[in-house]
Design a protein around this motif. Sequence first.
Motif, PDB file in Angstrom:
ATOM      1  N   GLU A   5      22.161  56.198  39.255  1.00 38.35           N
ATOM      2  CA  GLU A   5      23.077  57.089  37.946  1.00 38.35           C
ATOM      3  C   GLU A   5      23.422  58.338  38.497  1.00 38.35           C
ATOM      4  N   GLN A   7      26.191  61.661  37.583  1.00 40.10           N
ATOM      5  CA  GLN A   7      26.546  62.604  36.288  1.00 40.10           C
ATOM      6  C   GLN A   7      27.950  63.251  36.602  1.00 40.10           C
ATOM      7  N   GLY A 190      28.068  57.693  27.957  1.00 39.76           N
ATOM      8  CA  GLY A 190      28.430  57.367  29.393  1.00 39.76           C
ATOM      9  C   GLY A 190      29.010  55.854  29.385  1.00 39.76           C
ATOM     10  N   ARG A 218      26.695  58.521  33.462  1.00 39.86           N
ATOM     11  CA  ARG A 218      26.535  59.521  32.309  1.00 39.86           C
ATOM     12  C   ARG A 218      27.300  60.526  32.351  1.00 39.86           C
TER      13      ARG A 218
END
Length: 555
Positions: A5, A7, A190, A218
């Motif tokens: 993941e 950001q 996201g 996200r």
Amino acid sequence: MKHAEQQADVIIVGAGLAGLVAAAELADRGKTVMIVDQEPEGFLGGQAFWSLGGLMLIDSPEQRRMGIRDSRELAYSDWMGSAGFDRDEDLWPRKWAESYINFAAGEMRPWLHDMGMRWFPIVGWAERGGSFASGHGNSVPRFHLTWGVGPCTQEPFERRVREHEKAGRIALKFRHRCSHLLMQNGACTGISGEVLAEDTSARGQKTNREVIGDFELRAASVVVASGGIGGNLELVRKAWPTDRLGAAPKHMIAGVPAHVDGRMVAITQQAGGHVINADRMWHYTEGVKNWDPIWPNHGIRILPGPSSMWFDATGKRFAPPAMPGFDSLGTLKAILATGYDYSWFITTQKIIKKEFALSGSEQNPDLASKSWKQVLKQRLLNKKATPNVEAFKEHGEDFVVADRLEDLIARMNALQGNSLLDAGKIRDEITARDAQIDNPFSKDAQMMAIHAARNYRGDRLMRTAKPHRILDPDNGPLIGVRLSIITRKTLGGLQTDLNGQLVDANGKTIPGLFAAGEVAGFGGGGYHGYNALEGTFLGGCIFSGRQVGRADSIA
């Protein structure tokens, strides 16, 4: 395997022009941005790269130097007469249209000029209308051709994005196909999707869809900038406005690459996005099959001057305003009303030499290279048409050439595999038209339009041939061109407010979810209304991307 993941403040789905503009503006504000695109890195810029680079500007220095008197008020009248807004859901599209007109008449040119963009000095006159002053069409020339065409329209924004990439504010993730918008408590947080296998295909070619992994990303805000549906003929036919235009053509050619697939529209709808005006679309009637194709079913549009004679599939001449370069949607309707999905130009070598231009950056290497020497050589001093037009005349399957009309008609019938064209009737029509050449007066609407065009020195210099008899052998050879419907733009789309934030079916904005470019109908869910004035597609991508990038409500 699930990728880690990551950001960012904002994720942008789509690395076309609208996405690049939004990313550059956001990063200028200090936002961190991630751009994902299903295509390889060499496809950066999307459709803008393949475009002619036309922008609608209002009361520009280029116009004034050409003796064109334009104003915000005249452009507003033209736009609204063309748009024909008539639905309750046109609230946001109308607001976007008004804002774009103000932008095109004000800050747009100096802003782009400061980034290094320049324009060809002769302003083009597209979509001339041909009916009433209160109706569709540009009253004056407004089509500003970017010097360097499509690639130089995207270049200032690509350069800004690359600078931010080096500084760590923008990350580019190619071969990442978004399949879901992640929603939490009604807000977009996201995206997720699939990682596709690497592909070394040349720009514009169809790439593989082999899935090698998945991903989830996200961000505080997501911008959908994925383009329209023009490369997906199934979606085009599904949205086709049969009540207004008749049945969708059985045969169409694609004016955009296959990756313009419209898949993000349904994905965004599943997340609560609201599509309006899906039946409004913009396809051209002067398409020819590319003899040297890049993408599947690749079509090229002829951008015609006003002089070629236009006949339907049965050999009947179209009535005004179905004349070359005047009313795209009206002509589309007239063609489909015949029960056929193709039509014919009959023209001369003198006409194609001066009046035939081809859509696409790759079809205009002189303008793309920004070479004045080549422009003068190919477009003014050459006895032939541009090399690219001559190549289509020689190799294109839709072109036939003959010295005698009867031979031309026989070859046109043979090309289509029928005998619908009657040489005698067509000769009568052309002979009557030729009789109007003897003086500057005429009852023929097309001849009047030709004389009017030549009153503008830009057309007289580069885009409108001196009136001449089509059947005079000295003006030959004669050329017949079979014209197909060619897909291009989606005029409707995801409904947004003036910040580009999505507005759902209940009129409420969706937190964290934005859209820009063609997927949003170039602003609001369709700021063109029913008709486009040209130069407003790239312009709409730039304006809507900028609006999103500067929105206080984002991230």
